[in-house]
Design an enzyme around this catalytic site. Structure first.
Site, PDB file in Angstrom:
ATOM      1  N   SER A 102      -7.902  -2.722   4.141  1.00  0.00           N
ATOM      2  CA  SER A 102      -8.621  -3.174   2.948  1.00  0.00           C
ATOM      3  C   SER A 102      -9.847  -4.022   3.256  1.00  0.00           C
ATOM      4  O   SER A 102     -10.758  -4.099   2.440  1.00  0.00           O
ATOM      5  CB  SER A 102      -7.671  -3.936   2.023  1.00  0.00           C
ATOM      6  OG  SER A 102      -7.043  -4.994   2.722  1.00  0.00           O
ATOM      7  N   HIS A 160      -6.240   1.936  -1.138  1.00  0.00           N
ATOM      8  CA  HIS A 160      -7.670   2.268  -1.157  1.00  0.00           C
ATOM      9  C   HIS A 160      -7.949   3.734  -0.872  1.00  0.00           C
ATOM     10  O   HIS A 160      -9.103   4.147  -0.857  1.00  0.00           O
ATOM     11  CB  HIS A 160      -8.427   1.394  -0.149  1.00  0.00           C
ATOM     12  CG  HIS A 160      -8.335  -0.048  -0.477  1.00  0.00           C
ATOM     13  ND1 HIS A 160      -9.125  -0.647  -1.437  1.00  0.00           N
ATOM     14  CD2 HIS A 160      -7.517  -1.017  -0.012  1.00  0.00           C
ATOM     15  CE1 HIS A 160      -8.804  -1.917  -1.527  1.00  0.00           C
ATOM     16  NE2 HIS A 160      -7.828  -2.171  -0.679  1.00  0.00           N
ATOM     17  N   LYS A 191      -7.049   0.540  -8.635  1.00  0.00           N
ATOM     18  CA  LYS A 191      -8.284   0.667  -7.856  1.00  0.00           C
ATOM     19  C   LYS A 191      -8.933   2.012  -8.185  1.00  0.00           C
ATOM     20  O   LYS A 191      -9.539   2.152  -9.232  1.00  0.00           O
ATOM     21  CB  LYS A 191      -7.972   0.445  -6.384  1.00  0.00           C
ATOM     22  CG  LYS A 191      -7.568  -1.013  -6.165  1.00  0.00           C
ATOM     23  CD  LYS A 191      -7.049  -1.364  -4.798  1.00  0.00           C
ATOM     24  CE  LYS A 191      -6.733  -2.857  -4.759  1.00  0.00           C
ATOM     25  NZ  LYS A 191      -5.943  -3.239  -3.601  1.00  0.00           N
TER      26      LYS A 191
HETATM   27  C1  LIG Z   1      -5.025  -4.399  -3.509  1.00  0.00           C
HETATM   28  C2  LIG Z   1      -3.989  -4.103  -2.492  1.00  0.00           C
HETATM   29  C3  LIG Z   1      -2.643  -4.304  -2.771  1.00  0.00           C
HETATM   30  C4  LIG Z   1      -2.183  -4.971  -4.028  1.00  0.00           C
HETATM   31  O1  LIG Z   1      -2.310  -4.110  -5.119  1.00  0.00           O
HETATM   32  P1  LIG Z   1      -2.437  -4.740  -6.590  1.00  0.00           P
HETATM   33  O2  LIG Z   1      -2.111  -3.604  -7.486  1.00  0.00           O
HETATM   34  O3  LIG Z   1      -3.848  -5.198  -6.702  1.00  0.00           O
HETATM   35  O4  LIG Z   1      -1.453  -5.849  -6.661  1.00  0.00           O
HETATM   36  C5  LIG Z   1      -1.719  -3.913  -1.840  1.00  0.00           C
HETATM   37  N1  LIG Z   1      -2.097  -3.373  -0.669  1.00  0.00           N
HETATM   38  C6  LIG Z   1      -3.394  -3.188  -0.352  1.00  0.00           C
HETATM   39  C7  LIG Z   1      -3.759  -2.585   0.960  1.00  0.00           C
HETATM   40  C8  LIG Z   1      -4.381  -3.565  -1.249  1.00  0.00           C
HETATM   41  O5  LIG Z   1      -5.652  -3.438  -0.932  1.00  0.00           O
END
Ligand SMILES: *Cc1c(COP(=O)(O)O)cnc(C)c1O
Length: 395
Positions: free
Chosen positions: A178, A206, A237
């Site tokens: 990330s 992602h 996302k």
């Molecule tokens: C954003 C993210 C999460 C958390 O997800 P949310 O739905 O925002 O709580 C978990 N793992 C990774 C790799 C992320 O980038």
């Protein structure tokens, strides 16, 4: 005696590690008004622009009208609605898994799944750059956490050999890292998990919706769809909605329903969110989705190539997440602030999110960015970096 919170906050400020919320208003595709000034949005994970898509908005409205504004309870109490089932069936179909289970967020999914699958005496092998929610899940589980060097299957193999066990061995990795934007070495991890009889879990927060010919994510891109025991993904996302899931076997879903505390002890996702997520799958699976993925890939290549040509270190990015290496926290935050003054909103990333001395700007591309805006952003980044001597060009 413990220092007061105020004193500790002062210390964070001195170290350049103090965090503050910025008010974002009037979001239009790819642009925002932040702290009162208009800027190009280069730090959203809404990669395909689906959060502003009319079909998702309409679906959310219909969801509320038909089903109300809350699920009213945990799924096991009275909170399982037809929409939860539809969405889980859709996710399983999309990921090619036997079953799927929704969680309220990616954070809740990782803490819930990992602490449900492992316990005292079990072993978790986790890439050193994995997301914080994976680390927290491992801590909650009370299993032994072994963090292997980033994307180093040889080191992982050594750790697997060094730690025989009769218990569960769980290998867990981000699909797309990330804060670096590089991809996990999934083929090597699949081979290792088979050789050592481990479970493999991939957090594709992602990658899902975005990577691979049909948007199935990093596993599709690296040709290992169907080889991963637990595919975790998020809906907040690339999918422009909210929530997360585990796509896995029926047996593991059943186990999660029975033991994952973040699933059991939390009110389930509300109808508007579920309906918007279903609409997002329709788009991701359509020619429009393919077109959005192509535009995102084009924007990513243009932006990353331009920065690399200008001599910036983008830290091995292979995705729409493009870091710009700076180094120290204060310089990074000043760089970010100067860019915002020039109409470019890109966040600086500091410890504890990344190791100290590796602070960076983290730019994220969107399908809805237009080329002129990106050209301007690249020119602005080059200009600001030049007038700002601490920002070292690395390559
Ligand atoms: C954003 C993210 C999460 C958390 O997800 P949310 O739905 O925002 O709580 C978990 N793992 C990774 C790799 C992320 O980038």
């Amino acid at each position: 005696m413990a220092a007061t919170f105020a004193a500790q906050l002062e210390r964070l400020k001195e170290q350049g590690l103090y965090r503050q919320l910025r008010l974002v208003e009037e979001s239009t595709p790819g642009r925002v008004t932040v702290d009162g000034r208009e800027a190009l949005l280069l730090c959203s994970n809404n990669y395909l622009g689906l959060a502003e898509h009319p079909a998702l908005k309409r679906a959310a409205q219909k969801g509320v009208e038909r089903w109300g504004s809350s699920s009213g309870a945990s799924r096991l109490v009275s909170g399982t609605m037809a929409l939860h089932r539809y969405l889980e069936e859709r996710i399983a179909l999309f990921k090619g898994s036997e079953a799927a289970l929704l969680f309220n967020s990616g954070y809740a999914a990782n803490t819930g799944i990992i602490s449900s699958l492992t316990g005292r005496g079990d072993l978790i092998f986790s890439d050193r750059l994995n997301h914080a929610s994976i680390v927290d899940g491992a801590l909650l589980s009370r299993a032994t956490l072994i963090r292997y060097p980033h994307n180093d299957p040889t080191a992982l193999r050594r750790e697997l050999e060094r730690h025989p066990t009769k218990g569960v061995r769980l290998i867990v990795t981000d699909g797309v890292f990330s804060m670096d934007g590089d991809l996990a070495t999934l083929r090597e991890l699949v081979a290792l998990k088979k050789e050592f009889g481990a479970l493999l879990m991939v957090d594709d927060a992602h990658g899902a919706g975005v990577l691979g010919e049909t948007g199935r994510g990093s596993a599709e891109l690296l040709d290992v769809l169907g080889e991963i025991d637990i595919q975790m993904g998020t809906l907040g996302k690339g999918f422009g909605s909210f929530g997360a899931y585990a796509a896995t076997s029926g047996e593991i879903c059943d186990w999660l329903i029975n033991t994952a505390r973040s699933f059991i002890f939390s009110t389930s996702l509300p109808p508007a969110v579920l309906a918007a997520s279903l609409a997002a799958f329709d788009i991701v699976d359509s020619p429009e989705g393919a077109d959005l993925r192509r535009r995102l890939a084009d924007n990513t290549h243009y932006f990353r190539d331009s920065l690399q040509d200008a001599g910036f270190d983008t830290l091995g990015s292979e995705s729409q997440i493009v870091p710009i290496f700076v180094g120290e926290a204060e310089q990074t935050m000043t760089f970010s602030r100067l860019l915002l003054e020039q109409g470019i909103f890109v966040q600086g990333i500091r410890p504890p999110t990344v190791p100290s001395g590796t602070c960076r700007l983290r730019a994220t591309l969107m399908a809805t960015h237009n080329r002129e805006d990106l050209e301007e952003a690249v020119a602005t980044i080059i200009r600001v970096a030049a007038t700002f001597p601490e920002v070292k060009k690395h390559v």
